[in-house]
Design a protein around this motif. Structure first.
Motif, PDB file in Angstrom:
ATOM      1  N   ILE A   1      31.708  -1.419  -6.044  1.00 40.35           N
ATOM      2  CA  ILE A   1      32.179  -0.758  -7.261  1.00 40.35           C
ATOM      3  C   ILE A   1      31.180   0.316  -7.668  1.00 40.35           C
ATOM      4  CG2 ILE A   1      32.809  -1.015  -9.691  1.00 40.35           C
ATOM      5  CD1 ILE A   1      33.448  -3.945  -9.132  1.00 40.35           C
ATOM      6  N   PHE A   2      31.656   1.543  -7.816  1.00 41.20           N
ATOM      7  CA  PHE A   2      30.864   2.631  -8.366  1.00 41.20           C
ATOM      8  C   PHE A   2      31.248   2.805  -9.840  1.00 41.20           C
ATOM      9  CE2 PHE A   2      30.493   3.496  -3.906  1.00 41.20           C
ATOM     10  CZ  PHE A   2      29.281   4.146  -3.750  1.00 41.20           C
ATOM     11  N   GLY A   3      30.241   2.799 -10.721  1.00 48.36           N
ATOM     12  CA  GLY A   3      30.516   2.930 -12.145  1.00 48.36           C
ATOM     13  C   GLY A   3      30.813   1.596 -12.799  1.00 48.36           C
ATOM     14  N   VAL A   4      30.116   0.561 -12.395  1.00 50.62           N
ATOM     15  CA  VAL A   4      30.430  -0.799 -12.858  1.00 50.62           C
ATOM     16  C   VAL A   4      30.077  -1.005 -14.330  1.00 50.62           C
ATOM     17  CG1 VAL A   4      28.210  -1.853 -12.241  1.00 50.62           C
ATOM     18  CG2 VAL A   4      30.317  -3.232 -12.155  1.00 50.62           C
ATOM     19  N   THR A   5      29.200  -0.187 -14.900  1.00 54.70           N
ATOM     20  CA  THR A   5      28.824  -0.389 -16.297  1.00 54.70           C
ATOM     21  C   THR A   5      29.753   0.334 -17.272  1.00 54.70           C
ATOM     22  OG1 THR A   5      27.220   1.424 -16.138  1.00 54.70           O
ATOM     23  CG2 THR A   5      26.394  -0.818 -15.802  1.00 54.70           C
ATOM     24  N   GLY A   6      30.725   1.096 -16.768  1.00 54.91           N
ATOM     25  CA  GLY A   6      31.749   1.656 -17.640  1.00 54.91           C
ATOM     26  C   GLY A   6      32.752   0.588 -18.046  1.00 54.91           C
ATOM     27  N   TYR A   7      33.571   0.886 -19.028  1.00 53.19           N
ATOM     28  CA  TYR A   7      34.524  -0.117 -19.516  1.00 53.19           C
ATOM     29  C   TYR A   7      35.481  -0.561 -18.408  1.00 53.19           C
ATOM     30  CZ  TYR A   7      32.967   0.964 -24.272  1.00 53.19           C
ATOM     31  OH  TYR A   7      32.222   1.131 -25.403  1.00 53.19           O
ATOM     32  N   ALA A   8      36.066   0.392 -17.692  1.00 53.87           N
ATOM     33  CA  ALA A   8      37.000   0.036 -16.627  1.00 53.87           C
ATOM     34  C   ALA A   8      36.286  -0.634 -15.466  1.00 53.87           C
ATOM     35  CB  ALA A   8      37.762   1.274 -16.149  1.00 53.87           C
TER      36      ALA A   8
ATOM     37  N   ALA B   1      20.351   1.971 -12.429  1.00 55.43           N
ATOM     38  CA  ALA B   1      19.910   1.457 -11.136  1.00 55.43           C
ATOM     39  C   ALA B   1      18.543   0.784 -11.262  1.00 55.43           C
ATOM     40  CB  ALA B   1      19.847   2.592 -10.118  1.00 55.43           C
ATOM     41  N   GLY B   2      18.398  -0.365 -10.605  1.00 53.05           N
ATOM     42  CA  GLY B   2      17.167  -1.140 -10.670  1.00 53.05           C
ATOM     43  C   GLY B   2      17.220  -2.263 -11.685  1.00 53.05           C
ATOM     44  N   LYS B   3      18.168  -2.194 -12.589  1.00 55.28           N
ATOM     45  CA  LYS B   3      18.356  -3.274 -13.561  1.00 55.28           C
ATOM     46  C   LYS B   3      19.414  -4.242 -13.035  1.00 55.28           C
ATOM     47  CE  LYS B   3      17.294  -0.304 -17.523  1.00 55.28           C
ATOM     48  NZ  LYS B   3      17.803   0.222 -18.827  1.00 55.28           N
ATOM     49  N   ARG B   4      19.690  -5.260 -13.830  1.00 59.18           N
ATOM     50  CA  ARG B   4      20.772  -6.177 -13.533  1.00 59.18           C
ATOM     51  C   ARG B   4      21.908  -5.941 -14.516  1.00 59.18           C
ATOM     52  NH1 ARG B   4      19.568  -9.854  -9.755  1.00 59.18           N
ATOM     53  NH2 ARG B   4      21.420 -11.065 -10.319  1.00 59.18           N
ATOM     54  N   LEU B   5      23.115  -6.241 -14.072  1.00 55.41           N
ATOM     55  CA  LEU B   5      24.291  -5.955 -14.889  1.00 55.41           C
ATOM     56  C   LEU B   5      24.215  -6.639 -16.252  1.00 55.41           C
ATOM     57  CD1 LEU B   5      27.057  -4.645 -15.199  1.00 55.41           C
ATOM     58  CD2 LEU B   5      28.061  -6.568 -13.957  1.00 55.41           C
TER      59      LEU B   5
ATOM     60  N   GLY C   1      26.691 -10.444 -21.096  1.00 53.08           N
ATOM     61  CA  GLY C   1      27.850 -11.246 -20.747  1.00 53.08           C
ATOM     62  C   GLY C   1      27.567 -12.087 -19.524  1.00 53.08           C
ATOM     63  N   PRO C   2      28.571 -12.786 -19.030  1.00 47.62           N
ATOM     64  CA  PRO C   2      28.358 -13.728 -17.923  1.00 47.62           C
ATOM     65  C   PRO C   2      28.234 -13.066 -16.559  1.00 47.62           C
ATOM     66  CG  PRO C   2      30.667 -13.720 -18.580  1.00 47.62           C
ATOM     67  CD  PRO C   2      29.944 -12.855 -19.567  1.00 47.62           C
ATOM     68  N   LEU C   3      28.671 -11.832 -16.407  1.00 49.92           N
ATOM     69  CA  LEU C   3      28.584 -11.179 -15.101  1.00 49.92           C
ATOM     70  C   LEU C   3      27.163 -10.700 -14.858  1.00 49.92           C
ATOM     71  CD1 LEU C   3      31.801  -8.968 -14.865  1.00 49.92           C
ATOM     72  CD2 LEU C   3      31.474 -11.349 -14.202  1.00 49.92           C
ATOM     73  N   ASP C   4      26.659 -10.958 -13.660  1.00 46.97           N
ATOM     74  CA  ASP C   4      25.308 -10.517 -13.354  1.00 46.97           C
ATOM     75  C   ASP C   4      25.196 -10.223 -11.870  1.00 46.97           C
ATOM     76  OD1 ASP C   4      22.722  -9.798 -13.957  1.00 46.97           O
ATOM     77  OD2 ASP C   4      21.915 -11.826 -13.672  1.00 46.97           O
ATOM     78  N   MET C   5      24.611  -9.087 -11.548  1.00 43.28           N
ATOM     79  CA  MET C   5      24.340  -8.689 -10.170  1.00 43.28           C
ATOM     80  C   MET C   5      23.358  -7.530 -10.209  1.00 43.28           C
ATOM     81  SD  MET C   5      27.924  -6.729  -9.241  1.00 43.28           S
ATOM     82  CE  MET C   5      28.931  -8.020  -9.971  1.00 43.28           C
ATOM     83  N   PRO C   6      22.636  -7.264  -9.146  1.00 41.79           N
ATOM     84  CA  PRO C   6      21.743  -6.105  -9.120  1.00 41.79           C
ATOM     85  C   PRO C   6      22.556  -4.808  -9.185  1.00 41.79           C
ATOM     86  CG  PRO C   6      21.262  -7.614  -7.315  1.00 41.79           C
ATOM     87  CD  PRO C   6      22.566  -8.044  -7.897  1.00 41.79           C
ATOM     88  N   LEU C   7      22.013  -3.812  -9.874  1.00 39.73           N
ATOM     89  CA  LEU C   7      22.662  -2.508  -9.952  1.00 39.73           C
ATOM     90  C   LEU C   7      21.921  -1.530  -9.045  1.00 39.73           C
ATOM     91  CD1 LEU C   7      23.318  -2.323 -13.803  1.00 39.73           C
ATOM     92  CD2 LEU C   7      24.932  -2.935 -11.984  1.00 39.73           C
ATOM     93  N   LEU C   8      22.669  -0.890  -8.167  1.00 44.50           N
ATOM     94  CA  LEU C   8      22.092   0.006  -7.170  1.00 44.50           C
ATOM     95  C   LEU C   8      22.325   1.457  -7.538  1.00 44.50           C
ATOM     96  CD1 LEU C   8      23.385  -1.764  -3.926  1.00 44.50           C
ATOM     97  CD2 LEU C   8      21.273  -2.236  -5.187  1.00 44.50           C
TER      98      LEU C   8
ATOM     99  N   ASN D   1      22.538   6.030  -3.306  1.00 48.54           N
ATOM    100  CA  ASN D   1      21.876   6.176  -2.001  1.00 48.54           C
ATOM    101  C   ASN D   1      21.304   4.863  -1.464  1.00 48.54           C
ATOM    102  OD1 ASN D   1      19.660   5.816  -3.638  1.00 48.54           O
ATOM    103  ND2 ASN D   1      18.735   7.820  -3.232  1.00 48.54           N
ATOM    104  N   GLN D   2      21.518   3.762  -2.183  1.00 52.62           N
ATOM    105  CA  GLN D   2      21.011   2.458  -1.734  1.00 52.62           C
ATOM    106  C   GLN D   2      22.092   1.564  -1.141  1.00 52.62           C
ATOM    107  OE1 GLN D   2      19.380   1.379  -5.665  1.00 52.62           O
ATOM    108  NE2 GLN D   2      17.339   1.386  -4.753  1.00 52.62           N
ATOM    109  N   VAL D   3      23.332   2.010  -1.151  1.00 50.50           N
ATOM    110  CA  VAL D   3      24.410   1.099  -0.758  1.00 50.50           C
ATOM    111  C   VAL D   3      24.481   0.953   0.765  1.00 50.50           C
ATOM    112  CG1 VAL D   3      25.726   1.744  -2.805  1.00 50.50           C
ATOM    113  CG2 VAL D   3      26.247   2.856  -0.624  1.00 50.50           C
ATOM    114  N   ASP D   4      24.958  -0.196   1.180  1.00 46.95           N
ATOM    115  CA  ASP D   4      25.206  -0.482   2.595  1.00 46.95           C
ATOM    116  C   ASP D   4      26.701  -0.331   2.843  1.00 46.95           C
ATOM    117  OD1 ASP D   4      25.483  -1.417   5.155  1.00 46.95           O
ATOM    118  OD2 ASP D   4      24.748  -3.435   4.743  1.00 46.95           O
ATOM    119  N   TRP D   5      27.091   0.779   3.432  1.00 52.84           N
ATOM    120  CA  TRP D   5      28.518   1.038   3.648  1.00 52.84           C
ATOM    121  C   TRP D   5      29.138   0.060   4.624  1.00 52.84           C
ATOM    122  CZ3 TRP D   5      31.210   3.921   0.481  1.00 52.84           C
ATOM    123  CH2 TRP D   5      30.574   4.942  -0.242  1.00 52.84           C
TER     124      TRP D   5
END
Length: 336
Positions: free
Chosen positions: A6-13, A38-42, A48-55, A58-62
């Motif tokens: 997901i690109f733009g995960v911190t936006g509302y949508a 980037a570098g923080k956690r969601l 809220g309950p969702l949590d994952m590293p934010l990249l 240029n750090q993504v593994d396609w």
């Protein structure tokens, strides 16, 4: 299992998308991108309950994903989709970058040159109208929120040729403040929006007009002109479009209602209300549904009310619906 980025995960949508994908039985979010965080956690950025590293991008593994969703600003999204396609990854774009049919139309409505015009052949992802062309495609243009409500509200009439060709259709629409995105803007401040109701970009200026008229004209097989009057509602979410459409004067409400019921009988996310009922936000918020009400104001003038949740059927829910079709899953998977 569909592996998702997901690109733009911190936006509302984007956040709503991550929330619903967490419950999806056949999809898993592998990584998420937020350039501003980037570098923080969601959970640090969006409590809220969702949590994952934010990249960063240029750090993504396609190679780790099968599909990306892009909840990015127009212009940026197209560049990200192009990068995904270069790596053989499918894409569903929640921005406007793939929705218009030509570079000229894009430039007219978005005031800059399209960065990747070769992407403009992507199918328009409104499943109730275009389901057959969404299977196993490399990219899908997720429709705008206002256009989704308008197109579903008008499709049966225009397909049947029951509107008065050449007459202007007037669309009075209102959206909750989440439709304007998370970026701070003065008119979205609590003091400005609370207990207020205000129009913006009315007439023929809102960027969604190009998309609305493009797709309505395809349904009608003739040019369709609109007057579009969007408004800001002091609510978090939801869209209600009230549409005034000139129709053939001999038509009665029972015939029109029967047409709509027949057209949407097999659609799991479209609810044609009983005669006399008007669509409201309460019918649809926190669902992927569209509720439609029909009123014959006078002979020759139909009023259609169409309501959706702008973050779900108007964005992330419809994107998941498109993902399900793209990968051959039952369309309602993860959405009920």
């Amino acid at each position: 299992m569909i592996r998702v980025g997901i690109f733009g995960v911190t936006g509302y949508a984007g956040y709503e998308l991550a929330r619903w994908l967490q419950r999806h039985p056949s999809a898993s979010v592998v990584w998420a991108v937020s350039e501003s965080s980037a570098g923080k956690r969601l959970a640090q950025v969006v409590p809220g309950p969702l949590d994952m590293p934010l990249l960063a991008a240029n750090q993504v593994d396609w190679q780790a994903v099968d599909l990306i969703f892009t909840g990015l600003p127009h212009g940026v999204a197209a560049q990200t989709v192009a990068e995904a396609r270069k790596h053989g990854v499918k894409a569903i774009d929640l921005s406007a970058d793939l929705r218009l049919d030509s570079p000229a139309a894009y430039t007219r409505w978005y005031d800059h040159t399209h960065p990747h015009p070769e992407l403009l052949n992507a199918p328009y992802g409104l499943p109730e109208l275009n389901r057959a062309v969404l299977v196993d495609v490399p990219a899908i243009a997720n429709p705008g929120c206002y256009p989704t409500s308008v197109l579903l509200g008008l499709a049966p009439l225009l397909e049947q040729g029951w509107w008065q060709t050449g007459q202007t259709i007037i669309i009075n629409a209102a959206s909750g403040v989440s439709g304007a995105g998370r970026a701070p803007k003065q008119h979205l401040h609590f003091v400005e929006a609370h207990e207020n109701y205000s129009p913006y970009n009315i007439g023929h200026t809102h960027r969604h007009v190009g998309e609305i008229e493009q797709e309505l004209s395809k349904l009608a097989n003739a040019p369709v002109n609109t007057i579009f009057a969007p408004h800001l509602l002091p609510t978090q979410r939801g869209i209600l479009s009230t549409i005034y459409v000139p129709i053939q004067p001999e038509l009665d409400l029972a015939s029109i209602h029967a047409l709509y019921r027949q057209r949407y009988a097999a659609e799991p996310f479209v609810n044609v209300l009983d005669q006399g009922q008007l669509a409201s936000l309460a019918h649809v918020v926190h669902t992927n549904d569209c509720a439609i009400g029909l009123t014959l104001a006078q002979p020759g003038m139909l009023i259609v009310t169409a309501a959706i949740d702008n973050l779900l059927k108007g964005a992330s829910g419809q994107a998941i619906q498109n993902m399900n079709i793209m990968f051959g899953l039952p369309e309602t998977t993860g959405l009920r």
